[in-house]
Design a protein around this motif. Structure first.
Motif, PDB file in Angstrom:
ATOM      1  N   ASN A   2       0.881  -1.341   0.003  1.00 46.14           N
ATOM      2  CA  ASN A   2      -0.053   0.006   0.098  1.00 46.14           C
ATOM      3  C   ASN A   2       1.049   1.298   0.135  1.00 46.14           C
ATOM      4  O   ASN A   2       2.170   1.152   0.018  1.00 46.14           O
ATOM      5  N   GLN A   3       0.302   2.438   0.017  1.00 48.80           N
ATOM      6  CA  GLN A   3       0.948   3.839  -0.231  1.00 48.80           C
ATOM      7  C   GLN A   3       1.882   4.081   0.839  1.00 48.80           C
ATOM      8  O   GLN A   3       3.066   4.407   0.866  1.00 48.80           O
ATOM      9  N   LEU A   7       5.871   4.652   0.702  1.00 47.16           N
ATOM     10  CA  LEU A   7       6.550   5.730   1.404  1.00 47.16           C
ATOM     11  C   LEU A   7       7.606   5.434   2.379  1.00 47.16           C
ATOM     12  O   LEU A   7       8.860   6.239   2.230  1.00 47.16           O
ATOM     13  N   ALA A   8       7.367   4.326   3.179  1.00 47.49           N
ATOM     14  CA  ALA A   8       8.363   4.146   4.017  1.00 47.49           C
ATOM     15  C   ALA A   8       9.576   3.657   3.396  1.00 47.49           C
ATOM     16  O   ALA A   8      10.909   4.003   3.866  1.00 47.49           O
ATOM     17  N   ARG A   9       9.498   2.751   2.328  1.00 49.69           N
ATOM     18  CA  ARG A   9      10.639   2.365   1.411  1.00 49.69           C
ATOM     19  C   ARG A   9      11.185   3.710   0.621  1.00 49.69           C
ATOM     20  O   ARG A   9      12.366   3.743   0.504  1.00 49.69           O
ATOM     21  N   LEU A  10      10.370   4.451   0.270  1.00 48.16           N
ATOM     22  CA  LEU A  10      11.111   5.728  -0.457  1.00 48.16           C
ATOM     23  C   LEU A  10      11.725   6.588   0.782  1.00 48.16           C
ATOM     24  O   LEU A  10      12.910   7.259   0.346  1.00 48.16           O
ATOM     25  N   GLN A  11      11.373   6.697   1.983  1.00 45.58           N
ATOM     26  CA  GLN A  11      12.117   7.296   2.980  1.00 45.58           C
ATOM     27  C   GLN A  11      13.634   6.712   3.088  1.00 45.58           C
ATOM     28  O   GLN A  11      14.395   7.848   3.030  1.00 45.58           O
ATOM     29  N   THR A  12      13.793   5.503   3.030  1.00 42.85           N
ATOM     30  CA  THR A  12      15.164   5.189   2.972  1.00 42.85           C
ATOM     31  C   THR A  12      15.977   5.574   1.705  1.00 42.85           C
ATOM     32  O   THR A  12      17.127   5.799   1.793  1.00 42.85           O
ATOM     33  N   ILE A  13      15.433   5.450   0.606  1.00 39.42           N
ATOM     34  CA  ILE A  13      15.942   5.857  -0.590  1.00 39.42           C
ATOM     35  C   ILE A  13      16.404   7.566  -0.503  1.00 39.42           C
ATOM     36  O   ILE A  13      17.518   7.823  -0.789  1.00 39.42           O
ATOM     37  N   THR A  25       6.448  12.255   3.055  1.00 39.13           N
ATOM     38  CA  THR A  25       4.847  12.486   3.069  1.00 39.13           C
ATOM     39  C   THR A  25       4.226  12.294   1.720  1.00 39.13           C
ATOM     40  O   THR A  25       4.814  12.807   0.671  1.00 39.13           O
ATOM     41  N   PRO A  26       2.856  12.113   1.692  1.00 36.89           N
ATOM     42  CA  PRO A  26       2.226  11.871   0.461  1.00 36.89           C
ATOM     43  C   PRO A  26       2.120  13.549  -0.057  1.00 36.89           C
ATOM     44  O   PRO A  26       2.216  13.342  -1.250  1.00 36.89           O
ATOM     45  N   LEU A  73       2.010   5.693  -8.212  1.00 37.48           N
ATOM     46  CA  LEU A  73       2.471   4.946  -9.546  1.00 37.48           C
ATOM     47  C   LEU A  73       3.449   3.930  -9.364  1.00 37.48           C
ATOM     48  O   LEU A  73       3.540   2.880 -10.456  1.00 37.48           O
ATOM     49  N   ILE A  74       4.051   3.868  -8.319  1.00 39.92           N
ATOM     50  CA  ILE A  74       5.185   2.663  -8.197  1.00 39.92           C
ATOM     51  C   ILE A  74       4.104   1.459  -7.844  1.00 39.92           C
ATOM     52  O   ILE A  74       4.346   0.263  -8.353  1.00 39.92           O
ATOM     53  N   ILE A  75       3.170   1.424  -7.360  1.00 41.08           N
ATOM     54  CA  ILE A  75       2.151   0.338  -6.834  1.00 41.08           C
ATOM     55  C   ILE A  75       1.560  -0.089  -8.162  1.00 41.08           C
ATOM     56  O   ILE A  75       1.514  -1.312  -8.062  1.00 41.08           O
TER      57      ILE A  75
END
Length: 81
Positions: A2-3, A7-13, A25-26, A73-75
């Protein structure tokens, strides 16, 4: 996935790419982050493609208005994969 998980995975990137801490954040946009340049944007897209095992079509990332839409979009790409 889910979103909020994306977002949690995006935080590490984001933590790996940006020098200053950026809270993902969204609603977050490139305009909100001073060091988010066009070159950093390319690095982000490439890193996301590698991390999630997806590929984006030309221009579709630019159509997203914020990280929430980017996560969606990733989802979408993950479901197609």
């Amino acid at each position: 996935m889910n979103q909020s998980e994306v977002l949690a995975r995006l935080q590490t990137i984001f933590d790996d790419i940006f020098i200053e801490t950026v809270k993902v954040t969204p609603e977050l946009t490139a305009k909100d982050v001073e060091e988010w340049t066009s070159l950093v944007h390319i690095s982000l897209v490439v890193s996301v493609e590698k991390a999630f095992g997806v590929r984006f079509r030309v221009g579709e990332v630019e159509k997203t208005k914020n990280t929430g839409e980017f996560a969606d979009l990733i989802i979408q790409r993950l479901k197609e994969g």
